[in-house]
Design a protein around this motif. Structure first.
Motif, short mmCIF file in Angstrom:
data_model
loop_
_atom_site.label_atom_id
_atom_site.label_comp_id
_atom_site.label_asym_id
_atom_site.label_seq_id
_atom_site.Cartn_x
_atom_site.Cartn_y
_atom_site.Cartn_z
N LYS A 40 1.67 -13.22 -2.92
CA LYS A 40 2.65 -12.60 -2.03
C LYS A 40 2.29 -12.86 -0.57
O LYS A 40 3.16 -13.11 0.26
CB LYS A 40 2.70 -11.10 -2.29
N LYS A 43 3.56 -16.22 0.72
CA LYS A 43 5.00 -16.25 0.97
C LYS A 43 5.34 -15.55 2.28
O LYS A 43 6.17 -16.00 3.05
CB LYS A 43 5.74 -15.58 -0.19
N VAL A 44 4.67 -14.44 2.55
CA VAL A 44 4.90 -13.69 3.78
C VAL A 44 4.41 -14.49 4.98
O VAL A 44 5.07 -14.53 6.03
CB VAL A 44 4.20 -12.31 3.72
N GLY A 46 4.21 -17.76 5.44
CA GLY A 46 5.10 -18.86 5.78
C GLY A 46 6.31 -18.38 6.57
O GLY A 46 6.73 -19.02 7.54
N ARG A 47 6.85 -17.27 6.18
CA ARG A 47 8.00 -16.71 6.88
C ARG A 47 7.61 -16.27 8.29
O ARG A 47 8.33 -16.51 9.27
CB ARG A 47 8.59 -15.54 6.11
N ALA A 48 6.43 -15.65 8.42
CA ALA A 48 5.97 -15.20 9.74
C ALA A 48 5.73 -16.40 10.66
O ALA A 48 6.07 -16.35 11.84
CB ALA A 48 4.69 -14.39 9.59
N ARG A 49 5.19 -17.49 10.11
CA ARG A 49 4.96 -18.68 10.93
C ARG A 49 6.28 -19.25 11.41
O ARG A 49 6.43 -19.64 12.57
CB ARG A 49 4.20 -19.72 10.12
N ALA A 50 7.27 -19.31 10.53
CA ALA A 50 8.57 -19.86 10.90
C ALA A 50 9.24 -19.02 11.99
O ALA A 50 9.90 -19.57 12.88
CB ALA A 50 9.48 -19.94 9.68
N GLU A 51 9.06 -17.72 11.94
CA GLU A 51 9.67 -16.86 12.96
C GLU A 51 9.02 -17.04 14.33
O GLU A 51 9.67 -16.89 15.35
CB GLU A 51 9.58 -15.40 12.52
N ARG A 58 10.31 -26.25 15.33
CA ARG A 58 10.74 -26.40 13.94
C ARG A 58 11.38 -27.77 13.72
O ARG A 58 11.15 -28.43 12.71
CB ARG A 58 11.73 -25.29 13.56
#
Length: 72
Positions: A40, A43-44, A46-51, A58
């Motif tokens: 988990k 997954k969290v 990767g999303r935090a890095r993208a934000e 990007r």
């Protein structure tokens, strides 16, 4: 090392793999599969890095990945 169906590392040598299985079954070693909490977290993360990345960053990362993927 080869990878299993869930991405875990496994020895390529069959004898070494059999030895590891026996050690796990007898309790001498623990199974090295990632826990649900660890999965988990990835997954969290990767999303935090993208934000955190800007649209330009990007785009640059995506272009670099496309060049590597299609440049073969």
């Amino acid at each position: 090392m080869t990878k299993g169906p869930k991405g875990e590392k496994r020895p390529a040598d069959l004898n070494r793999r059999a030895f590891d299985i026996v050690r796990i079954a007898s309790g001498e070693a623990e199974d090295a599969t990632p826990s649900a909490a660890a999965q988990k977290g990835g997954k969290v993360g990767g999303r935090a890095r993208a934000e955190k990345l800007s649209a330009e960053e990007r785009k640059a990362i995506a272009q670099k990945a496309a060049k590597v993927r299609w440049g073969k």
